[in-house]
Design an enzyme around this catalytic site. Structure first.
Site, short mmCIF file in Angstrom:
data_model
loop_
_atom_site.label_atom_id
_atom_site.label_comp_id
_atom_site.label_asym_id
_atom_site.label_seq_id
_atom_site.Cartn_x
_atom_site.Cartn_y
_atom_site.Cartn_z
N HIS A 26 0.83 -1.21 0.00
CA HIS A 26 0.00 0.00 0.00
C HIS A 26 0.87 1.26 0.00
CE1 HIS A 26 -3.63 2.38 1.13
NE2 HIS A 26 -2.74 3.12 1.75
N GLU A 27 1.81 1.32 0.92
CA GLU A 27 2.64 2.51 1.04
C GLU A 27 3.59 2.66 -0.14
OE1 GLU A 27 1.95 4.73 3.13
OE2 GLU A 27 0.56 3.53 4.33
N HIS A 30 1.93 4.74 -2.73
CA HIS A 30 2.07 6.18 -2.48
C HIS A 30 3.48 6.65 -2.83
CE1 HIS A 30 -1.77 6.45 -0.55
NE2 HIS A 30 -1.45 5.72 0.49
#
Length: 378
Positions: A26-27, A30
Site C-alpha cells: 500500500h505505502e 504512495h
C-alpha cells in the site's frame, strides 16, 4: 479427525507477515507515485512508534521497521500536518525547492499520489488471482441448474432443472460461481431473478434460506442457500488477456460483495456482530497459513481488497477522506480552511479508533472471552 488450531506465537507471526506485506504494498503505491511526480520522501515506515531498525538510501529516505505493526506510512518532505497543507513557515521556501514538496503539487498530482496506495492493493489482488488462473486454471461452471432440492428456496420460487440463471439480485450471472457469490451474502433477502427456460425469459423472486455454517476451525457464519446444483465444474485454461480479464472480474465481484455486506450492516439487514477486526484477521492468518502457501497467498489477496476498499471510504484520516477533500477543493477552486481540515481529520481519527475498539470487542465476544469471564466471576 480433530483440527489442531495454530499456536498463539505462530498466529501472531503470520498476522504480522500479512499486515507487513500488505502495508508495504500500500505505502509503496504512495511512494512510487510521489517519486513519479518528483516528491521527496523523508521516511517510509512499516509500523508506528519507535523505530526498531532501518537504513537511509541515497535519496535521503529513511526506510524503517517500527514497533507497532498495525499500519505504516510514507512521510513526504513538507508533510507537517495531518491535512498535508503548507505551514506558514513553508511560505518562505524558494520556488525552485517547492517542486519536491507534496503540498505544493497540483491538485491532480496529489490526488493520484493519495489514490495510488489503495489502487496498488487492488493491483496486488489482481496479480495474485491472475497467477492462480495461469498456474491452476480457472474454474468455470455454466449457470445452468442441474437439480433442485425439494422445499428449497429455488423450489418455492419455481426454478426448475435445466433453467439458466441470467440475472440475480441486479447482477448479470455468467458463471454458476457468480450465482453462489450473490446468494451467499443475501441470506433471507428477496432477490429478483431472470431465468431462461425453453428459449423464453421468466422473471421471479427468490429468497435464499439462512444456513448456519461452521468451518474446519469451528468458526460459525451465516450464508444464503438457494438449493440448486450446477453442472459439473470444469477447469478452463486461460491465456493472454483472458487471464487478466477474469482476474479483474473476480476482484470486482469480491469488491461488490464487500459493498453489499457493508450496506446490509448499515441498513440493519445484517448484524454488526458479523464484522471482524484485527483479532479475527490474526486468527484467520494463522489458520490459512497452516493450510499451505496457496491458501495463505489467496487470503492475503482477499485482505488486500478489503484494505484497498476501506482506504477509499470518504473518512478523514483515510486516503478516501483526502480524496473527498480534494474533490471539494476542486469544486471550490481553493482548499477548505486548514482549521476545518484539522477538525475533520481529528473527527476521522476518533471515528477510526472507536471502530477499532468496537471491532476488537466483537472479536473478543466471538472468541467467548466475555462468557468465560462471566463464568469465572459467577
Amino acid at each position: 479427525m480433530d483440527i489442531v488450531q495454530p499456536g498463539l506465537l505462530y498466529t501472531l507471526a503470520m498476522f504480522a507477515l500479512v499486515i507487513g506485506i500488505l502495508v508495504f504494498i500500500h505505502e509503496m503505491g504512495h511512494y512510487l507515485a510521489g517519486r513519479m511526480f518528483g516528491v521527496k520522501a523523508e521516511s517510509f515506515s512499516i509500523g508506528f512508534g519507535k523505530e526498531l531498525f532501518g537504513w537511509t538510501d541515497r535519496q535521503g529516505t529513511r526506510w524503517k521497521l517500527s514497533a507497532l505493526p498495525l499500519g505504516g506510512y510514507v512521510k513526504f518532505v513538507g508533510d507537517m500536518n495531518v491535512s498535508s497543507q503548507p505551514s506558514p513557515e513553508m511560505a518562505a521556501i524558494p520556488a525552485a525547492e517547492r517542486r519536491h514538496i507534496f503540498a505544493f503539487k497540483p491538485l491532480w498530482q496529489r490526488a493520484i499520489i493519495v489514490a495510488a496506495g489503495p489502487i496498488t492493493n487492488f493491483v496486488f489482488a489482481i496479480g495474485v488471482f491472475a497467477a492462480f488462473i495461469a498456474i491452476y486454471g480457472h474454474m468455470f461452471t455454466p449457470p445452468v441448474v442441474s437439480s433442485v432440492e425439494p422445499n428449497s428456496a429455488a423450489a418455492e420460487a419455481g426454478i426448475q432443472k435445466g433453467d439458466r440463471v441470467i440475472e440475480l439480485g441486479g447482477r448479470d450471472i455468467d458463471r454458476f460461481e457468480d450465482l453462489i457469490q450473490v446468494v451467499t451474502i443475501h441470506a433471507g433477502m428477496p432477490l429478483d431473478a431472470t431465468i431462461e427456460r425453453g428459449g423464453q425469459r421468466l422473471e421471479m423472486t427468490v429468497v435464499p434460506k439462512i444456513d448456519l455454517m461452521r468451518d474446519r476451525f469451528g468458526n460459525e457464519f451465516e450464508r444464503g442457500l438457494l438449493g440448486v446444483r450446477g453442472a459439473r465444474p470444469v477447469i478452463a485454461e486461460r491465456s493472454g488477456f483472458d487471464i487478466l480479464y477474469y482476474a479483474v472480474d473476480d476482484t470486482i465481484l469480491l469488491t461488490r460483495s464487500i459493498i453489499d455486506t457493508l450496506i446490509q450492516v448499515i441498513t440493519g439487514r445484517r448484524s454488526v456482530k458479523e464484522l471482524g477486526g484485527p483479532l479475527k484477521i490474526a486468527q484467520f492468518s494463522g489458520q490459512q497459513a497452516t493450510m499451505g502457501l496457496p491458501n495463505f497467498v489467496h487470503f492475503m489477496a482477499l485482505i488486500s481488497i478489503n484494505l484497498g476498499f476501506i482506504n477509499l471510504l470518504p473518512v478523514p484520516m483515510l486516503d478516501g477522506g483526502h480524496l473527498f477533500l480534494y474533490a471539494i477543493e476542486g469544486i471550490r477552486r481553493r482548499p477548505l480552511h486548514p482549521k476545518v481540515q484539522e477538525w475533520a481529520f481529528m473527527s476521522g481519527f476518533a471515528l477510526l479508533i472507536s471502530l477499532m475498539l468496537f471491532l476488537t470487542f466483537n472479536d473478543l465476544a466471538s472468541f467467548g472471552v466475555f462468557e468465560h469471564l462471566a463464568g469465572l466471576l459467577g
